[in-house]
Design an enzyme around this catalytic site. Sequence first.
Site, mmCIF file in Angstrom:
data_model
loop_
_atom_site.group_PDB
_atom_site.id
_atom_site.type_symbol
_atom_site.label_atom_id
_atom_site.label_comp_id
_atom_site.label_asym_id
_atom_site.label_seq_id
_atom_site.Cartn_x
_atom_site.Cartn_y
_atom_site.Cartn_z
ATOM 1 N N ALA A 67 0.867 -1.177 0.000
ATOM 2 C CA ALA A 67 0.000 0.000 0.000
ATOM 3 C C ALA A 67 0.910 1.234 0.000
ATOM 4 O O ALA A 67 2.064 1.153 0.423
ATOM 5 C CB ALA A 67 -0.880 -0.007 1.242
ATOM 6 N N GLY A 112 0.680 -5.066 0.815
ATOM 7 C CA GLY A 112 -0.496 -5.125 -0.057
ATOM 8 C C GLY A 112 -0.180 -5.747 -1.412
ATOM 9 O O GLY A 112 -1.074 -6.279 -2.080
ATOM 10 N N GLU A 115 -0.352 -9.392 -0.857
ATOM 11 C CA GLU A 115 -1.779 -9.685 -0.685
ATOM 12 C C GLU A 115 -2.501 -9.672 -2.033
ATOM 13 O O GLU A 115 -3.390 -10.493 -2.280
ATOM 14 C CB GLU A 115 -2.398 -8.657 0.268
ATOM 15 C CG GLU A 115 -1.870 -8.797 1.688
ATOM 16 C CD GLU A 115 -2.326 -7.680 2.616
ATOM 17 O OE1 GLU A 115 -2.014 -6.502 2.325
ATOM 18 O OE2 GLU A 115 -2.989 -7.975 3.620
ATOM 19 N N GLU A 135 4.500 -5.376 7.218
ATOM 20 C CA GLU A 135 3.719 -4.315 7.878
ATOM 21 C C GLU A 135 4.169 -4.028 9.302
ATOM 22 O O GLU A 135 4.079 -2.900 9.767
ATOM 23 C CB GLU A 135 2.224 -4.681 7.870
ATOM 24 C CG GLU A 135 1.540 -4.521 6.521
ATOM 25 C CD GLU A 135 1.638 -5.768 5.648
ATOM 26 O OE1 GLU A 135 2.446 -6.676 5.962
ATOM 27 O OE2 GLU A 135 0.910 -5.826 4.643
HETATM 28 N N1 CO8 Z 1 4.598 3.220 -0.578
HETATM 29 C C1 CO8 Z 1 5.007 4.369 -1.107
HETATM 30 N N2 CO8 Z 1 6.187 4.530 -1.741
HETATM 31 C C2 CO8 Z 1 6.977 3.462 -1.819
HETATM 32 C C3 CO8 Z 1 6.630 2.209 -1.268
HETATM 33 C C4 CO8 Z 1 5.362 2.108 -0.628
HETATM 34 N N3 CO8 Z 1 4.906 0.956 -0.121
HETATM 35 N N4 CO8 Z 1 7.636 1.329 -1.501
HETATM 36 C C5 CO8 Z 1 8.594 2.004 -2.161
HETATM 37 N N5 CO8 Z 1 8.202 3.284 -2.357
HETATM 38 C C6 CO8 Z 1 8.919 4.336 -3.039
HETATM 39 C C7 CO8 Z 1 10.068 4.853 -2.154
HETATM 40 O O1 CO8 Z 1 9.605 5.782 -1.210
HETATM 41 C C8 CO8 Z 1 10.988 5.442 -3.211
HETATM 42 O O2 CO8 Z 1 10.464 6.680 -3.581
HETATM 43 P P1 CO8 Z 1 11.457 7.994 -3.594
HETATM 44 O O3 CO8 Z 1 12.463 7.671 -4.680
HETATM 45 O O4 CO8 Z 1 10.528 9.111 -3.940
HETATM 46 O O5 CO8 Z 1 12.089 8.076 -2.245
HETATM 47 C C9 CO8 Z 1 10.794 4.510 -4.419
HETATM 48 O O6 CO8 Z 1 9.561 3.825 -4.210
HETATM 49 C C10 CO8 Z 1 11.894 3.458 -4.534
HETATM 50 O O7 CO8 Z 1 11.985 2.792 -3.291
HETATM 51 P P2 CO8 Z 1 13.371 2.652 -2.481
HETATM 52 O O8 CO8 Z 1 14.270 3.795 -2.779
HETATM 53 O O9 CO8 Z 1 13.013 2.400 -1.048
HETATM 54 O O10 CO8 Z 1 13.941 1.328 -3.180
HETATM 55 P P3 CO8 Z 1 14.904 0.224 -2.520
HETATM 56 O O11 CO8 Z 1 15.293 -0.671 -3.654
HETATM 57 O O12 CO8 Z 1 15.958 0.853 -1.679
HETATM 58 O O13 CO8 Z 1 13.949 -0.593 -1.524
HETATM 59 C C11 CO8 Z 1 11.936 -1.753 -0.897
HETATM 60 C C12 CO8 Z 1 12.860 -1.312 -2.049
HETATM 61 C C13 CO8 Z 1 12.651 -2.760 0.002
HETATM 62 C C14 CO8 Z 1 10.705 -2.374 -1.534
HETATM 63 C C15 CO8 Z 1 11.567 -0.497 -0.041
HETATM 64 O O14 CO8 Z 1 11.080 0.513 -0.919
HETATM 65 C C16 CO8 Z 1 10.484 -0.752 0.971
HETATM 66 O O15 CO8 Z 1 10.768 -1.296 2.034
HETATM 67 N N6 CO8 Z 1 9.238 -0.359 0.659
HETATM 68 C C17 CO8 Z 1 8.151 -0.477 1.592
HETATM 69 C C18 CO8 Z 1 7.655 -1.902 1.624
HETATM 70 C C19 CO8 Z 1 6.541 -2.018 2.631
HETATM 71 O O16 CO8 Z 1 6.698 -1.753 3.807
HETATM 72 N N7 CO8 Z 1 5.358 -2.434 2.155
HETATM 73 C C20 CO8 Z 1 4.188 -2.593 2.988
HETATM 74 C C21 CO8 Z 1 3.408 -1.328 3.048
HETATM 75 S S1 CO8 Z 1 2.065 -1.427 4.197
HETATM 76 C C22 CO8 Z 1 0.903 -2.329 3.393
HETATM 77 O O17 CO8 Z 1 1.065 -2.736 2.263
HETATM 78 C C23 CO8 Z 1 -0.361 -2.567 4.146
HETATM 79 C C24 CO8 Z 1 -1.440 -3.177 3.280
HETATM 80 C C25 CO8 Z 1 -2.773 -3.033 3.920
HETATM 81 C C26 CO8 Z 1 -3.225 -1.598 3.887
HETATM 82 C C27 CO8 Z 1 -4.538 -1.466 4.503
HETATM 83 C C28 CO8 Z 1 -5.175 -0.081 4.285
HETATM 84 C C29 CO8 Z 1 -4.392 1.115 4.742
#
Ligand code: CO8
Length: 260
Positions: A67, A112, A115, A135
């Site tokens: 998400a 997400g 999921e 999460e």
């Molecule tokens: N949301 C928003 N932006 C994101 C997300 C995300 N989930 N994941 C990556 N991005 C963005 C980063 O912020 C970055 O943007 P910017 O260049 O503007 O800073 C760009 O994508 C590239 O990401 P990274 O620079 O972080 O790339 P890396 O290769 O260093 O890392 C990862 C990749 C490991 C995937 C890392 O980006 C990461 O950990 N992302 C988050 C993963 C995460 O925690 N996902 C779970 C989110 S919570 C969720 O999904 C809950 C679902 C249920 C929701 C229920 C309703 C609210």
Amino acid sequence: MSYQNLILTEEGPFITVTINREKALNALNQQTMSDLAQFFGEDLPHRENVRGVILHGAGDRAFVAGADIKEFTSLTDDDGANMARRGQAVFFLIERSKVPVVAVIQGFALGGGCELAMACHMRIAGEKARFGQPEVNLGIIPGYGGTQRLIQYIGKSKATELMMTGDMLNAEEAYRLGLVNHVVPQGEEMAKAKELLEKIATKGPKAIGKVIESINAYYQYDQDGFAKEVDCFGEVTLSEDFKEGAQAFIEKRPANFTGK
Ligand code: CO8
């Protein structure tokens, strides 16, 4: 119909749906969730000649990285539970689609994104695919059906470990545990998905729809888990830990959780 964050490519009886937010690793913001609801809820059911859908993310870094965490910072008190409920409803549309939906996963399928892949009927992974429910790193729990579907695919022990640690599975581990149907060399994911759908398209479409319906019925014996997930998700989104977790992600620093 038009979509802001989806690209539809039609090829014979198949539609490839590309989630098109490559710079954000295809994170599921609310617009993308609306687009998915529109496609799977309103568009696809009226396309009688479609025999299969491939769902994937733009680029090769991510299927979907979860998400959209950047939208989390503006959540108000009731938003968490409502978003989880709405998100689950969108993913039920996919799971209950009468035509097979195959997720093609290159790179990250997290939160997400994992999921979403699990709501599809089958999953083809590239060898660099990574799966996880991270999460808890943000101080929340899966909210789009993950607590229920991950157990269905890989069993309670490993699902519990993954959801508590936030660890990722690589493609081979995901295959070994039964989360994905096939792992193929990078670049061959789409071809494998098409091969699978072409084979299925030679069968009776009505029968395929009924296979999906019957398989889904196996898991409907107790839907309370999904309702429980909504309640729990609503609660964690009210916590200080969640605000800290999302802020820490945006500021690219470790979260300082207090348990409040
Ligand atoms: N949301 C928003 N932006 C994101 C997300 C995300 N989930 N994941 C990556 N991005 C963005 C980063 O912020 C970055 O943007 P910017 O260049 O503007 O800073 C760009 O994508 C590239 O990401 P990274 O620079 O972080 O790339 P890396 O290769 O260093 O890392 C990862 C990749 C490991 C995937 C890392 O980006 C990461 O950990 N992302 C988050 C993963 C995460 O925690 N996902 C779970 C989110 S919570 C969720 O999904 C809950 C679902 C249920 C929701 C229920 C309703 C609210």
